[in-house]
Scaffold this active site. Structure first.
Site, PDB file in Angstrom:
ATOM      1  N   ASN A 144       5.245  -6.774 -13.453  1.00  5.68           N
ATOM      2  CA  ASN A 144       5.874  -7.190 -12.192  1.00  5.68           C
ATOM      3  C   ASN A 144       6.811  -8.387 -12.351  1.00  5.68           C
ATOM      4  O   ASN A 144       7.600  -8.680 -11.453  1.00  5.68           O
ATOM      5  CB  ASN A 144       4.814  -7.509 -11.119  1.00  5.68           C
ATOM      6  CG  ASN A 144       4.144  -6.267 -10.546  1.00  5.68           C
ATOM      7  OD1 ASN A 144       2.990  -6.308 -10.124  1.00  5.68           O
ATOM      8  ND2 ASN A 144       4.860  -5.151 -10.520  1.00  5.68           N
ATOM      9  N   ASP A 179      -0.666   0.221  -3.794  1.00  2.00           N
ATOM     10  CA  ASP A 179       0.757   0.536  -3.945  1.00  2.00           C
ATOM     11  C   ASP A 179       1.375   0.943  -2.610  1.00  2.00           C
ATOM     12  O   ASP A 179       0.693   1.508  -1.754  1.00  2.00           O
ATOM     13  CB  ASP A 179       0.885   1.680  -4.973  1.00  2.00           C
ATOM     14  CG  ASP A 179       2.299   1.807  -5.499  1.00  2.00           C
ATOM     15  OD1 ASP A 179       3.136   0.919  -5.227  1.00  2.00           O
ATOM     16  OD2 ASP A 179       2.581   2.807  -6.183  1.00  2.00           O
TER      17      ASP A 179
HETATM   18  C1  FPP Z   1       2.714  -2.578  -4.853  1.00  2.10           C
HETATM   19  O1  FPP Z   1       3.622  -2.230  -3.851  1.00  2.10           O
HETATM   20  C2  FPP Z   1       2.078  -3.825  -4.550  1.00  2.10           C
HETATM   21  C3  FPP Z   1       2.203  -4.960  -5.305  1.00  2.10           C
HETATM   22  C4  FPP Z   1       3.051  -5.068  -6.495  1.00  2.10           C
HETATM   23  C5  FPP Z   1       1.493  -6.176  -4.928  1.00  2.10           C
HETATM   24  C6  FPP Z   1       0.184  -6.023  -4.229  1.00  2.10           C
HETATM   25  C7  FPP Z   1       0.103  -7.105  -3.289  1.00  2.10           C
HETATM   26  C8  FPP Z   1      -0.549  -7.118  -2.122  1.00  2.10           C
HETATM   27  C9  FPP Z   1      -1.426  -6.037  -1.629  1.00  2.10           C
HETATM   28  C10 FPP Z   1      -0.356  -8.307  -1.272  1.00  2.10           C
HETATM   29  C11 FPP Z   1      -1.491  -9.245  -1.279  1.00  2.10           C
HETATM   30  C12 FPP Z   1      -2.038  -9.567  -2.556  1.00  2.10           C
HETATM   31  C13 FPP Z   1      -1.645 -10.507  -3.453  1.00  2.10           C
HETATM   32  C14 FPP Z   1      -2.446 -10.637  -4.648  1.00  2.10           C
HETATM   33  C15 FPP Z   1      -0.504 -11.421  -3.309  1.00  2.10           C
HETATM   34  P1  FPP Z   1       5.137  -2.029  -4.249  1.00  2.10           P
HETATM   35  O2  FPP Z   1       5.846  -3.300  -3.989  1.00  2.10           O
HETATM   36  O3  FPP Z   1       5.236  -1.534  -5.656  1.00  2.10           O
HETATM   37  O4  FPP Z   1       5.560  -0.918  -3.234  1.00  2.10           O
HETATM   38  P2  FPP Z   1       6.659   0.211  -3.437  1.00  2.10           P
HETATM   39  O5  FPP Z   1       6.234   1.037  -4.629  1.00  2.10           O
HETATM   40  O6  FPP Z   1       6.599   0.969  -2.149  1.00  2.10           O
HETATM   41  O7  FPP Z   1       7.953  -0.506  -3.637  1.00  2.10           O
END
Ligand code: FPP
Length: 232
Positions: free
Chosen positions: A64, A16
């Site tokens: 998501n 996250d």
């Molecule tokens: C959460 O950060 C992350 C995700 C929803 C996606 C995880 C993806 C990766 C680590 C990139 C590479 C992997 C794949 C499988 C494509 P967030 O967007 O919720 O962050 P925030 O809470 O700070 O907005």
């Protein structure tokens, strides 16, 4: 200095904080996911080096899909790129890939790429790397129940072991440690059944910044815990 005395067998990570990382660096959200993907690469490398047996990462949840179309497309594209770029190297290093989640709801091309990677690596005996993509813990439990009913399994033969074998994670061992970055203190529908007796490690560090030193801190914390599984 305290030492890591015991390594978990199965670690699951909620990666996250990519969005916040992007904001802090003045980048669009996808720039954060890109940085997150790069970090995922180094984290996998480090766990291979440490000889971890099972690593599971949460890449995209069933919730998501509620994000803006552009971000969803970016994440799907990123996953395809990662599979394309990394599968062969992971295969050469003996990694067995697994996918957790509803595959049939993903775009055709991505389904094919995932299936090809699973097929290529299925007999490998090194680390098992499971990708939770279009994964939801509740959906997983519902899918298992539907499956069990469709097969006409008699209620009295449904025990934990049988139920386990109908989950996406069939054959994977219990999760010993769940790591979540970026300060949120929740499970967010991740591995609800499998993490019933897991240890949890939460850190404020954002996922793209979660490097080897941070991993060591999580492992040290785990190795100092006493797991009792309900006993004394
Ligand atoms: C959460 O950060 C992350 C995700 C929803 C996606 C995880 C993806 C990766 C680590 C990139 C590479 C992997 C794949 C499988 C494509 P967030 O967007 O919720 O962050 P925030 O809470 O700070 O907005």
């Amino acid at each position: 200095m305290k030492k890591i005395t015991r390594l978990p067998n199965h670690i699951a990570i909620i990666m996250d904080g990519n969005g916040r990382w992007a904001e802090r660096h003045g980048l669009p959200r996808l720039g954060g996911h890109q940085a997150g993907a790069e970090n995922m690469h180094s984290v996998i490398e480090y766990f291979i080096k440490l000889k971890l047996k099972y690593l599971t990462v949460y890449g995209f949840s069933t919730e998501n899909w509620k994000r803006p179309q552009e971000e969803i497309a970016g994440l799907l594209h990123l996953l395809e790129e990662i599979i394309d770029k990394e599968t062969l190297e992971l295969h050469n290093r003996g990694v067995r890939l697994r996918h957790l989640g509803r595959l049939d709801e993903l775009p055709q091309g991505l389904q094919q790429a995932i299936n090809k990677a699973l097929e290529l690596t299925k007999n490998n005996t090194g680390m098992t790397l499971s990708f939770a993509f279009n994964y939801g813990g509740r959906t997983e439990i519902l899918d298992a129940v539907r499956h069990i009913i469709a097969e006409g399994i008699p209620p009295q033969s449904i025990d934990e072991e049988l139920f386990d074998s109908y989950l996406y994670t069939a054959g994977l061992p219990e999760v010993d440690l769940v790591i979540r970055t970026a300060g949120e203190l929740r499970l967010s529908n991740f591995l609800m059944w499998q993490a019933a007796y897991s240890e949890y490690y939460f850190t404020k560090i954002l996922w793209p910044d979660f490097g080897n030193k941070e991993i060591d801190k999580a492992l040290l914390s785990y190795s100092q815990r006493r797991r009792r599984f309900g006993a004394l």
